[in-house]
Write an enzyme that holds these catalytic residues in place. Structure first.
Site, PDB file in Angstrom:
ATOM      1  N   ASP A  13     -37.931 -34.933  34.677  1.00  0.00           N
ATOM      2  CA  ASP A  13     -37.161 -34.851  33.427  1.00  0.00           C
ATOM      3  C   ASP A  13     -37.355 -33.537  32.687  1.00  0.00           C
ATOM      4  OD1 ASP A  13     -36.329 -37.452  33.955  1.00  0.00           O
ATOM      5  OD2 ASP A  13     -38.047 -38.306  32.903  1.00  0.00           O
ATOM      6  N   LYS A  16     -33.843 -30.352  34.903  1.00  0.00           N
ATOM      7  CA  LYS A  16     -33.362 -29.732  36.148  1.00  0.00           C
ATOM      8  C   LYS A  16     -31.844 -29.760  36.191  1.00  0.00           C
ATOM      9  CE  LYS A  16     -35.800 -32.732  38.495  1.00  0.00           C
ATOM     10  NZ  LYS A  16     -36.603 -33.306  37.419  1.00  0.00           N
ATOM     11  N   GLY A  40     -32.654 -39.185  37.240  1.00  0.00           N
ATOM     12  CA  GLY A  40     -31.614 -39.202  36.206  1.00  0.00           C
ATOM     13  C   GLY A  40     -31.471 -37.789  35.689  1.00  0.00           C
ATOM     14  N   HIS A  41     -30.375 -37.128  36.039  1.00  0.00           N
ATOM     15  CA  HIS A  41     -30.171 -35.738  35.657  1.00  0.00           C
ATOM     16  C   HIS A  41     -29.044 -35.647  34.634  1.00  0.00           C
ATOM     17  CE1 HIS A  41     -31.982 -34.528  39.806  1.00  0.00           C
ATOM     18  NE2 HIS A  41     -32.835 -35.135  39.021  1.00  0.00           N
ATOM     19  N   GLN A 223     -37.143 -35.626  40.851  1.00  0.00           N
ATOM     20  CA  GLN A 223     -38.561 -35.830  40.523  1.00  0.00           C
ATOM     21  C   GLN A 223     -39.235 -34.454  40.339  1.00  0.00           C
ATOM     22  OE1 GLN A 223     -37.228 -38.012  43.255  1.00  0.00           O
ATOM     23  NE2 GLN A 223     -36.683 -39.124  41.430  1.00  0.00           N
TER      24      GLN A 223
HETATM   25  P1  GDP Z   1     -33.920 -33.863  34.762  1.00  0.00           P
HETATM   26  O1  GDP Z   1     -34.210 -35.198  35.316  1.00  0.00           O
HETATM   27  O2  GDP Z   1     -34.982 -32.854  35.103  1.00  0.00           O
HETATM   28  O3  GDP Z   1     -32.555 -33.343  35.089  1.00  0.00           O
HETATM   29  O4  GDP Z   1     -33.982 -34.014  33.161  1.00  0.00           O
HETATM   30  P2  GDP Z   1     -33.369 -35.228  32.272  1.00  0.00           P
HETATM   31  O5  GDP Z   1     -31.908 -35.056  32.204  1.00  0.00           O
HETATM   32  O6  GDP Z   1     -33.884 -36.531  32.732  1.00  0.00           O
HETATM   33  O7  GDP Z   1     -34.072 -34.950  30.881  1.00  0.00           O
HETATM   34  C1  GDP Z   1     -33.939 -33.735  30.198  1.00  0.00           C
HETATM   35  C2  GDP Z   1     -33.424 -34.027  28.786  1.00  0.00           C
HETATM   36  O8  GDP Z   1     -33.554 -32.875  27.972  1.00  0.00           O
HETATM   37  C3  GDP Z   1     -31.945 -34.374  28.748  1.00  0.00           C
HETATM   38  O9  GDP Z   1     -31.715 -35.267  27.720  1.00  0.00           O
HETATM   39  C4  GDP Z   1     -31.288 -33.027  28.482  1.00  0.00           C
HETATM   40  O10 GDP Z   1     -30.003 -33.138  27.884  1.00  0.00           O
HETATM   41  C5  GDP Z   1     -32.278 -32.439  27.520  1.00  0.00           C
HETATM   42  N1  GDP Z   1     -32.356 -30.976  27.522  1.00  0.00           N
HETATM   43  C6  GDP Z   1     -32.360 -30.143  28.602  1.00  0.00           C
HETATM   44  N2  GDP Z   1     -32.573 -28.871  28.210  1.00  0.00           N
HETATM   45  C7  GDP Z   1     -32.738 -28.892  26.870  1.00  0.00           C
HETATM   46  C8  GDP Z   1     -33.032 -27.871  25.887  1.00  0.00           C
HETATM   47  O11 GDP Z   1     -33.190 -26.698  26.177  1.00  0.00           O
HETATM   48  N3  GDP Z   1     -33.119 -28.305  24.583  1.00  0.00           N
HETATM   49  C9  GDP Z   1     -32.940 -29.604  24.229  1.00  0.00           C
HETATM   50  N4  GDP Z   1     -33.066 -29.930  22.956  1.00  0.00           N
HETATM   51  N5  GDP Z   1     -32.665 -30.568  25.120  1.00  0.00           N
HETATM   52  C10 GDP Z   1     -32.573 -30.219  26.421  1.00  0.00           C
HETATM   53  P1  IMO Z   2     -35.924 -36.973  37.661  1.00  0.00           P
HETATM   54  O1  IMO Z   2     -35.257 -36.459  38.912  1.00  0.00           O
HETATM   55  C1  IMO Z   2     -39.363 -38.870  35.752  1.00  0.00           C
HETATM   56  C2  IMO Z   2     -41.611 -41.786  38.129  1.00  0.00           C
HETATM   57  C3  IMO Z   2     -41.573 -43.224  37.657  1.00  0.00           C
HETATM   58  C4  IMO Z   2     -42.958 -43.671  38.086  1.00  0.00           C
HETATM   59  C5  IMO Z   2     -43.146 -42.957  39.422  1.00  0.00           C
HETATM   60  C6  IMO Z   2     -42.806 -43.816  40.626  1.00  0.00           C
HETATM   61  O2  IMO Z   2     -34.986 -37.501  36.656  1.00  0.00           O
HETATM   62  O3  IMO Z   2     -36.877 -35.958  37.116  1.00  0.00           O
HETATM   63  P2  IMO Z   2     -40.501 -44.653  41.686  1.00  0.00           P
HETATM   64  O4  IMO Z   2     -39.437 -45.532  41.099  1.00  0.00           O
HETATM   65  O5  IMO Z   2     -40.019 -43.322  42.117  1.00  0.00           O
HETATM   66  O6  IMO Z   2     -41.287 -45.358  42.748  1.00  0.00           O
HETATM   67  O7  IMO Z   2     -41.532 -44.432  40.454  1.00  0.00           O
HETATM   68  O8  IMO Z   2     -42.283 -41.847  39.380  1.00  0.00           O
HETATM   69  N1  IMO Z   2     -40.285 -41.156  38.352  1.00  0.00           N
HETATM   70  C7  IMO Z   2     -39.739 -40.261  37.527  1.00  0.00           C
HETATM   71  N2  IMO Z   2     -40.150 -39.800  36.329  1.00  0.00           N
HETATM   72  N3  IMO Z   2     -38.235 -38.374  36.314  1.00  0.00           N
HETATM   73  C8  IMO Z   2     -37.815 -38.812  37.520  1.00  0.00           C
HETATM   74  O9  IMO Z   2     -36.765 -38.250  38.171  1.00  0.00           O
HETATM   75  C9  IMO Z   2     -38.556 -39.812  38.176  1.00  0.00           C
HETATM   76  N4  IMO Z   2     -38.424 -40.484  39.342  1.00  0.00           N
HETATM   77  C10 IMO Z   2     -39.499 -41.281  39.445  1.00  0.00           C
HETATM   78  O10 IMO Z   2     -41.409 -43.303  36.270  1.00  0.00           O
HETATM   79  O11 IMO Z   2     -43.926 -43.170  37.207  1.00  0.00           O
HETATM   80 MG    MG Z   3     -34.480 -37.161  34.694  1.00  0.00          MG
END
Ligand code: GDP
Ligand code: IMO
Ligand code: MG
Length: 424
Positions: A13, A16, A40-41, A223
């Site tokens: 999270d 990416k 979840g991206h 991840q």
């Molecule tokens: P990922 O799994 O690595 O793609 O990241 P996620 O989407 O799960 O979580 C990143 C969160 O941070 C999302 O809600 C994005 O919209 C938010 N986000 C990403 N870059 C920035 C930033 O530079 N500033 C702020 N405030 N939010 C951001």
């Molecule tokens: P993105 O791509 C954050 C975490 C789960 C748990 C551990 C194992 O959005 O960055 P699993 O269901 O994979 O067996 O869970 O890994 N986890 C993540 N945490 N971002 C993710 O993906 C994750 N995918 C798995 O919360 O701790």
């Molecule tokens: Mg994510």
């Protein structure tokens, strides 16, 4: 031509999705190579939020070829629902291809994920309960069912029945739950076969052709390094190779093909699920970061644990992944905190150490050594030129580069695709 990889440097999270979306703009092919619907991206385009789980983020750009590689475990129920949702938002799905070697997540994987977590009690890992661990276990145990099996009904039926013979015993005898009905699963999955058959192919052919033609390819990590099966904080990890090396195994290319590796981090650290987290702020500071950064899971909605940025981890990720550039997010968020702390090293037995211990007992005992920085009051979300950033923000970024040993190329100052500074 360039072959680029985007990976997470922390516990996932990091944002990416945002950089994959930006880099996908100049790519011809975008490939997911590991994980499954645990990812979840989030991408925000013109105020519209897209949360992608299985489908490569490149799909948001018209005309890009998108591939779900062999290293991904696919829940076809999630995949078909995600396709439908995106189509409903006007996204063109005609260029999506799925590896015939990718393994399927079956209903019993999801049930077992849930049951195993319950059985672990206080030692639960905090999985996403998407069936990821059990599906990869079946793959390595050589019991898994692959996408190519969906296309041969007799093979699929045989494999489902063979699996259920054992799985149903475990589910009913060990866990006391209701057994699965083979016919019901077969009927459901034959429906997915019909919906997906045109897209299931040998994606290595497609990827190698693109490499031969000198096209731009982007590998989308899911991840992160600290969730990687080998290099993360085992057992509080996921079950796949999330690091850059996973590209070779999860998509079928050689290491010599990769030109650039982008390591994404947040200006602080977050984690969902259980396990040690040295810089965690289980206090008002952590709550403040969570609220300011909107740190709630994209997949499960769980509040994320929050803490200061840990550069021991970023340096580790730089080495493990061969990172060529860093992309840092949430600079807008961290500046609002007044005083910011940055972890430079860990204190262990009275000595500063600069590595991540394999032993979780040792890792849990590591006390962060912090350096302090002043925050900045200005709203930086509209800044697009590095030179316009407040001096305190630049100081913080410079020190991160020094400690991590890698240069920063992108700086996120907001959620939108446009809210990024490119450092020239
Ligand atoms: P990922 O799994 O690595 O793609 O990241 P996620 O989407 O799960 O979580 C990143 C969160 O941070 C999302 O809600 C994005 O919209 C938010 N986000 C990403 N870059 C920035 C930033 O530079 N500033 C702020 N405030 N939010 C951001
Ligand atoms: P993105 O791509 C954050 C975490 C789960 C748990 C551990 C194992 O959005 O960055 P699993 O269901 O994979 O067996 O869970 O890994 N986890 C993540 N945490 N971002 C993710 O993906 C994750 N995918 C798995 O919360 O701790
Ligand atoms: Mg994510």
């Amino acid at each position: 031509m360039a072959v680029r990889v985007v990976i997470g440097t922390q516990w996932g999270d990091e944002g990416k999705g945002k950089y994959i979306d930006i880099l996908a703009g100049k790519a011809d092919v975008v490939v997911r190579y590991s994980g499954g619907s645990n990812a979840g991206h989030t991408v925000v385009v013109n105020g519209l939020k897209y949360a992608l789980s299985l489908i490569p983020t490149g799909i948001l750009h018209r005309g890009k070829t998108c591939v779900i590689g062999n290293g991904v475990v696919i829940d076809p129920a999630v995949l078909t629902a995600e396709m439908k949702e995106l189509e409903g938002k006007g996204v063109d799905m005609s260029r999506l291809f799925i590896s015939d070697r990718a393994h399927l997540i079956m209903p019993y994987h999801k049930a077992l994920d849930e049951l195993q977590e319950k059985a672990r009690g206080d030692a639960r890992l905090g999985t996403t309960k998407r069936g990821i661990g059990p599906a990869y276990s079946d793959k390595t145990a050589r019991d898994g069912i692959r996408m190519c099996d969906l296309l041969e009904k007799d093979v699929f039926v045989k494999k489902v029945k063979a699996n259920l013979k054992i799985k149903n015993k475990i589910i009913s005898y060990a866990y006391g739950e209701k057994a699965f009905d083979a016919d019901k699963i077969i009927e459901e999955y034959m429906g997915y076969a019909e919906a997906l058959k045109e897209r299931i192919t040998d994606t290595t052919v497609l990827i190698h052709k693109a490499i031969d033609e000198g096209r731009e390819i982007l590998f989308e990590g899911a991840q992160a390094t600290m969730l990687d099966l080998d290099f993360g904080s085992f057992p509080y990890v996921t079950s796949s190779s999330a690091v850059a090396g996973g590209v070779c195994i999860g998509a079928g290319i050689g290491p010599t093909c990769i030109d650039e590796v982008y390591g994404v981090l947040k200006a602080y650290t977050s984690r969902v699920g259980a396990g040690p987290f040295p810089t965690e702020q289980d206090n008002e500071t952590g709550d403040r970061i969570r609220e300011l950064g909107g740190e709630y899971g994209t997949v499960t909605g769980r509040p994320r644990r929050c803490g200061w940025l840990d550069t021991v981890m970023i340096r580790y990720a730089a080495r493990i992944n061969g990172i060529t550039w860093l992309a840092i997010n949430h600079l807008d968020t961290i500046g609002k905190l007044g005083t910011i702390k940055l972890c430079r090293a860990y204190m262990k037995n009275g000595k500063e150490i600069n590595r991540i211990p394999a032993s979780l007992t040792e890792f849990a005992r590591c006390k962060p050594v912090y350096e302090e920085f002043e925050g900045w009051d200005e709203d930086i979300s509209g800044i697009r030129d590095y030179r316009d950033l407040p001096g305190n923000a630049k100081k913080y970024l410079k020190r991160i580069e020094e400690l991590a040993g890698v240069r920063i190329k992108y700086i996120g100052v907001g959620r939108e695709r446009e809210q990024v500074i490119t450092v020239e």
